[in-house]
Design an enzyme around this catalytic site. Sequence first.
Site, PDB file in Angstrom:
ATOM      1  N   HIS A  50     -27.725  58.637  11.183  1.00 55.20           N
ATOM      2  CA  HIS A  50     -28.986  59.384  11.304  1.00 55.20           C
ATOM      3  C   HIS A  50     -29.346  59.723  12.764  1.00 55.20           C
ATOM      4  O   HIS A  50     -29.441  60.873  13.145  1.00 55.20           O
ATOM      5  CB  HIS A  50     -30.130  58.555  10.709  1.00 55.20           C
ATOM      6  CG  HIS A  50     -29.891  58.087   9.314  1.00 55.20           C
ATOM      7  ND1 HIS A  50     -30.047  58.893   8.196  1.00 55.20           N
ATOM      8  CD2 HIS A  50     -29.506  56.871   8.838  1.00 55.20           C
ATOM      9  CE1 HIS A  50     -29.773  58.197   7.110  1.00 55.20           C
ATOM     10  NE2 HIS A  50     -29.436  56.974   7.449  1.00 55.20           N
TER      11      HIS A  50
HETATM   12  O1  RIB Z   1     -34.005  56.232   7.750  1.00 60.31           O
HETATM   13  C1  RIB Z   1     -33.108  56.113   8.817  1.00 60.31           C
HETATM   14  C2  RIB Z   1     -33.811  55.665  10.050  1.00 60.31           C
HETATM   15  O2  RIB Z   1     -34.378  54.374   9.842  1.00 60.31           O
HETATM   16  C3  RIB Z   1     -32.871  55.485  11.256  1.00 60.31           C
HETATM   17  O3  RIB Z   1     -33.583  55.717  12.428  1.00 60.31           O
HETATM   18  C4  RIB Z   1     -32.485  54.039  11.167  1.00 60.31           C
HETATM   19  O4  RIB Z   1     -32.109  53.501  12.439  1.00 60.31           O
HETATM   20  C5  RIB Z   1     -33.768  53.419  10.716  1.00 60.31           C
HETATM   21  O5  RIB Z   1     -34.589  53.244  11.866  1.00 60.31           O
END
Ligand code: RIB
Length: 308
Positions: free
Chosen positions: A238
């Site tokens: 992500h």
């Molecule tokens: O949903 C994904 C996010 O939540 C990313 O930033 C992961 O590191 C968690 O923080």
Amino acid sequence: MKKKIILDCDPGIDDSLAIALCCSSNEIELRGVTVTHGNVPLNQTLDNALALLSFLGRDVEVYAGAIRPLVRSPIDASNVHGNNGLGGVRLPPHNRKPNAKGAVEFIINEVMANPGEIGLFGIGPLTNIALALRMEPRLADAVAEIVIMGGAIGEGNTTPAAEFNLYADPHAARIVFESGRLTTMFGLDVTHKALATAERLAPLKHMGNKVADLVLRFLESYRGFYADVYGWESPAIHDMCTIAWAIDPSLFQTRKMRVEVDTNEGLNLGRTVGDSLLRNADAALVDVALDVDADDLFALFAERVARY
Ligand code: RIB
Ligand code: CA
């Protein structure tokens, strides 16, 4: 011209890949790392940030931020990132200490001293950025841009409606969206296409450098969550999307949408409601990333990891 950014994060496996990409890319000047509660509690996310930057050999100042959300009780994502936030991977001991200044004070001072020049990149719950916006009303005008990994126009990951970073602190997220300075949002709609497949990771396997090896170790355990919960062979990376976009925006396709955050308790708490017809002129006008050239994304990542 270099993008000057403050990276607000909750390391976190994918945060760590974002930090590694940031610290090996000349297109970005990382002015500081601010840390928040999130994937694991603050004491752990803070140590992870310090240990990782020590491992990477980068003298970037780290600032401790919020220990919990603005209103709601803390949640974590240790089921995804492990109890230590790094998939159980132990980084070498370090003697790094966080800056005596707190994250919110640093964000305010750095942005106000450089009006129009500093971007805030939020890749964890947005509590620190929201607090800075509330403590310094002029911050919204002085910041160059706010870019986040968070939200989902479609399905959430923490609830059917909400993505983790926004669900963890929906009130902070609403403050950030309503600041009018959130320019670009990397939600699950695009980050669930940034899958670290075996083919895309292959260059790391033969790189023979310690950062490549560390990334592969991080992803070993991270992969398990996606296999168990989503039935996917590969995990979604992500946070790295925000930094890759800062380096090469052409990797992504975005669409302008009016986006609002639901802060009502209940089924849709933390949901980002996106409107591509732009009907509510009072809502944040955001470039929402919806697609990515994932092969090129990981090729960029591998090329930058090879620089360590
Ligand atoms: O949903 C994904 C996010 O939540 C990313 O930033 C992961 O590191 C968690 O923080
Ligand atoms: Ca994160």
